[in-house]
Motif scaffolding. Sequence first.
Motif, PDB file in Angstrom:
ATOM      1  N   HIS A  23       0.837  -1.207   0.000  1.00 15.40           N
ATOM      2  CA  HIS A  23       0.000   0.000   0.000  1.00 15.40           C
ATOM      3  C   HIS A  23       0.870   1.255   0.000  1.00 15.40           C
ATOM      4  O   HIS A  23       0.581   2.227  -0.705  1.00 15.40           O
ATOM      5  CB  HIS A  23      -0.923  -0.016   1.216  1.00 15.40           C
ATOM      6  CG  HIS A  23      -1.791   1.206   1.335  1.00 15.40           C
ATOM      7  ND1 HIS A  23      -2.889   1.432   0.526  1.00 15.40           N
ATOM      8  CD2 HIS A  23      -1.695   2.295   2.153  1.00 15.40           C
ATOM      9  CE1 HIS A  23      -3.450   2.593   0.842  1.00 15.40           C
ATOM     10  NE2 HIS A  23      -2.741   3.126   1.834  1.00 15.40           N
ATOM     11  N   GLN A  24       1.948   1.230   0.780  1.00 10.10           N
ATOM     12  CA  GLN A  24       2.847   2.390   0.842  1.00 10.10           C
ATOM     13  C   GLN A  24       3.610   2.567  -0.466  1.00 10.10           C
ATOM     14  O   GLN A  24       3.865   3.707  -0.881  1.00 10.10           O
ATOM     15  CB  GLN A  24       3.810   2.241   2.020  1.00 10.10           C
ATOM     16  CG  GLN A  24       3.136   2.394   3.376  1.00 10.10           C
ATOM     17  CD  GLN A  24       4.061   2.033   4.525  1.00 10.10           C
ATOM     18  OE1 GLN A  24       5.064   1.328   4.351  1.00 10.10           O
ATOM     19  NE2 GLN A  24       3.734   2.497   5.720  1.00 10.10           N
ATOM     20  N   ALA A  26       2.427   1.908  -3.402  1.00  7.91           N
ATOM     21  CA  ALA A  26       1.476   2.559  -4.306  1.00  7.91           C
ATOM     22  C   ALA A  26       1.363   4.039  -3.988  1.00  7.91           C
ATOM     23  O   ALA A  26       1.289   4.883  -4.900  1.00  7.91           O
ATOM     24  CB  ALA A  26       0.112   1.878  -4.192  1.00  7.91           C
ATOM     25  N   ALA A  27       1.369   4.389  -2.696  1.00  7.16           N
ATOM     26  CA  ALA A  27       1.282   5.795  -2.305  1.00  7.16           C
ATOM     27  C   ALA A  27       2.541   6.561  -2.707  1.00  7.16           C
ATOM     28  O   ALA A  27       2.470   7.706  -3.174  1.00  7.16           O
ATOM     29  CB  ALA A  27       1.053   5.897  -0.797  1.00  7.16           C
ATOM     30  N   ALA A  30       2.352   7.179  -6.404  1.00 10.01           N
ATOM     31  CA  ALA A  30       1.407   8.264  -6.685  1.00 10.01           C
ATOM     32  C   ALA A  30       1.998   9.618  -6.321  1.00 10.01           C
ATOM     33  O   ALA A  30       1.790  10.614  -7.031  1.00 10.01           O
ATOM     34  CB  ALA A  30       0.111   8.029  -5.911  1.00 10.01           C
ATOM     35  N   CYS A  31       2.779   9.668  -5.241  1.00  8.51           N
ATOM     36  CA  CYS A  31       3.435  10.914  -4.829  1.00  8.51           C
ATOM     37  C   CYS A  31       4.417  11.382  -5.897  1.00  8.51           C
ATOM     38  O   CYS A  31       4.423  12.560  -6.287  1.00  8.51           O
ATOM     39  CB  CYS A  31       4.152  10.692  -3.495  1.00  8.51           C
ATOM     40  SG  CYS A  31       5.023  12.138  -2.853  1.00  8.51           S
ATOM     41  N   ASP A  34       2.431  12.640  -9.009  1.00  7.82           N
ATOM     42  CA  ASP A  34       1.804  13.952  -8.833  1.00  7.82           C
ATOM     43  C   ASP A  34       2.834  15.073  -8.850  1.00  7.82           C
ATOM     44  O   ASP A  34       2.591  16.152  -9.404  1.00  7.82           O
ATOM     45  CB  ASP A  34       0.997  13.989  -7.534  1.00  7.82           C
ATOM     46  CG  ASP A  34      -0.347  13.283  -7.672  1.00  7.82           C
ATOM     47  OD1 ASP A  34      -0.661  12.850  -8.797  1.00  7.82           O
ATOM     48  OD2 ASP A  34      -1.075  13.160  -6.667  1.00  7.82           O
ATOM     49  N   ASP A  75      -7.204  15.773  -4.025  1.00  7.21           N
ATOM     50  CA  ASP A  75      -6.332  14.608  -4.109  1.00  7.21           C
ATOM     51  C   ASP A  75      -4.863  15.021  -4.113  1.00  7.21           C
ATOM     52  O   ASP A  75      -4.021  14.370  -3.505  1.00  7.21           O
ATOM     53  CB  ASP A  75      -6.659  13.821  -5.384  1.00  7.21           C
ATOM     54  CG  ASP A  75      -5.946  12.475  -5.404  1.00  7.21           C
ATOM     55  OD1 ASP A  75      -6.109  11.701  -4.439  1.00  7.21           O
ATOM     56  OD2 ASP A  75      -5.205  12.204  -6.369  1.00  7.21           O
ATOM     57  N   ARG A  78      -3.195  16.149  -0.606  1.00  7.45           N
ATOM     58  CA  ARG A  78      -2.770  15.214   0.445  1.00  7.45           C
ATOM     59  C   ARG A  78      -1.258  15.198   0.611  1.00  7.45           C
ATOM     60  O   ARG A  78      -0.735  14.714   1.617  1.00  7.45           O
ATOM     61  CB  ARG A  78      -3.264  13.802   0.114  1.00  7.45           C
ATOM     62  CG  ARG A  78      -2.758  13.238  -1.198  1.00  7.45           C
ATOM     63  CD  ARG A  78      -3.247  11.818  -1.397  1.00  7.45           C
ATOM     64  NE  ARG A  78      -3.014  11.352  -2.759  1.00  7.45           N
ATOM     65  CZ  ARG A  78      -2.881  10.078  -3.086  1.00  7.45           C
ATOM     66  NH1 ARG A  78      -2.963   9.148  -2.153  1.00  7.45           N
ATOM     67  NH2 ARG A  78      -2.681   9.724  -4.348  1.00  7.45           N
ATOM     68  N   TRP A  79      -0.522  15.722  -0.371  1.00 12.47           N
ATOM     69  CA  TRP A  79       0.935  15.772  -0.256  1.00 12.47           C
ATOM     70  C   TRP A  79       1.360  17.054   0.440  1.00 12.47           C
ATOM     71  O   TRP A  79       0.629  18.041   0.479  1.00 12.47           O
ATOM     72  CB  TRP A  79       1.586  15.686  -1.636  1.00 12.47           C
ATOM     73  CG  TRP A  79       1.041  14.611  -2.504  1.00 12.47           C
ATOM     74  CD1 TRP A  79       0.470  14.755  -3.733  1.00 12.47           C
ATOM     75  CD2 TRP A  79       0.991  13.200  -2.237  1.00 12.47           C
ATOM     76  NE1 TRP A  79       0.069  13.558  -4.246  1.00 12.47           N
ATOM     77  CE2 TRP A  79       0.375  12.570  -3.350  1.00 12.47           C
ATOM     78  CE3 TRP A  79       1.407  12.409  -1.160  1.00 12.47           C
ATOM     79  CZ2 TRP A  79       0.173  11.210  -3.402  1.00 12.47           C
ATOM     80  CZ3 TRP A  79       1.196  11.037  -1.227  1.00 12.47           C
ATOM     81  CH2 TRP A  79       0.592  10.453  -2.331  1.00 12.47           C
ATOM     82  N   GLY A 149       0.814  11.747   3.556  1.00 11.06           N
ATOM     83  CA  GLY A 149       0.145  11.094   2.444  1.00 11.06           C
ATOM     84  C   GLY A 149       0.586   9.666   2.224  1.00 11.06           C
ATOM     85  O   GLY A 149      -0.013   8.951   1.413  1.00 11.06           O
ATOM     86  N   VAL A 150       1.640   9.237   2.920  1.00 14.46           N
ATOM     87  CA  VAL A 150       2.152   7.866   2.768  1.00 14.46           C
ATOM     88  C   VAL A 150       2.032   7.086   4.065  1.00 14.46           C
ATOM     89  O   VAL A 150       1.580   5.945   4.080  1.00 14.46           O
ATOM     90  CB  VAL A 150       3.624   7.876   2.287  1.00 14.46           C
ATOM     91  CG1 VAL A 150       4.162   6.455   2.159  1.00 14.46           C
ATOM     92  CG2 VAL A 150       3.745   8.617   0.969  1.00 14.46           C
TER      93      VAL A 150
END
Length: 405
Positions: A23-24, A26-27, A30-31, A34, A75, A78-79, A149-150
């Motif tokens: 899961h981390q 993937a985060a 995504a970070c 973005d 969205d 979140r960072w 965010g992570v």
Amino acid sequence: MSGRPRRVAVRRSYKFLMRPTAHQQAALTACLDDHRVLYNAALEERREAYRRSRVSIRYGDQSAQLKEIRAGDPDRARWSFSSQQATLRRLDKAFGAFFGRVKAGRTPGFPRFKGRGWFDTVEWPKDGDGCRWDSQPEHPSATFVRLQGVGQVRVHRHRPVRGRVKTISVKREGSRWYVVLSCDDVPAEILPATGAVVGVDMGVASLLTTSDGEQVGNPRHLEASAGKLAAAQRDLARNKRGSRRRRKAVARVAALHGKVRRQRLDGAHKAANALIRDYDVIVHEDLRIADMTRSPAPKPDGEGGYLPNRAAAKAGLNKSILDAGWGVFLGILAHKAESAGRELISVDPRNTSRTCARCGHLAKDNRVTQAEFACRACGHTAHADVNAAINILRAGLALREAAAA
């Protein structure tokens, strides 16, 4: 110098392997994506503003827009705000370097858009602002870094962190994730003096040769992995773009290159440690590696064709030089010398391999082969690299005396 080692403070970086969950991961991906989109959008805005209105947009202008962008895109909000500002500063530095090259008359290289795989680092400018190193200090056996965010990501801390953590960066290398800490006020111990000086000649047959006659072999890590790399790259070329198999092939090629890079770093650290431990003054060649590995320009023959310029042979030499990792070694040596209080001197390498270390006679014919030196004037014979290292040492000591005077 004797007694207890004197302590000074320097700035150092620490790089640790992260162990994120699925899961981390993937985060984190995504970070990166973005921040890459933000970088490309800011670059596009600068290009269009200048193309249409001849208006130059600065970092301050784009940073002021971040609050509105985040408000309109929850969205992306979140960072960390500070990490997004750091990405905009990264673009600003790219433009600053571009204009600097233009002023210097060098090939400018305009800042480019970043595709997937070409944007692998995100920085948080301050520990505690959207990130926190060692965020669970009470944990008995593990170290964590908290990223907005992570979440809390486990870190393999293989050595203690000293000094004050200033910035935190996350870097992706292939399938691995690393956290990089930039620390201020790191205590550095000045090693006791040995009274010894040395000249170092860089080479391809041997990574380095000292004026004392010692040689450190060149392991040629890239050449050793060439077969596996060639097979992996052929497999990559056969796969369709965007396919799952191609992504796996890309990861395999990246993993092989990553292994070569880590092997090269390990060897460079060990060679530099040995020099720093044994010598107070280390003299090396001031190598222009980028110039040395530049491919020769084609020469027109006046009839619409080109004269032979030995480009293939030069390409082989360039590959050997880059595989040896001279730049990596010299960079590590400089950092270790600063921390240990050793003196590092760089000298012009021209003619050091053609000059006799005994009588000073300079002639191209003095170097009989790659390894053999025989002076045509006095008859002195020696290993060619040792002879060059002695000349390098003498040139460095002469510079040192001139500076002292």
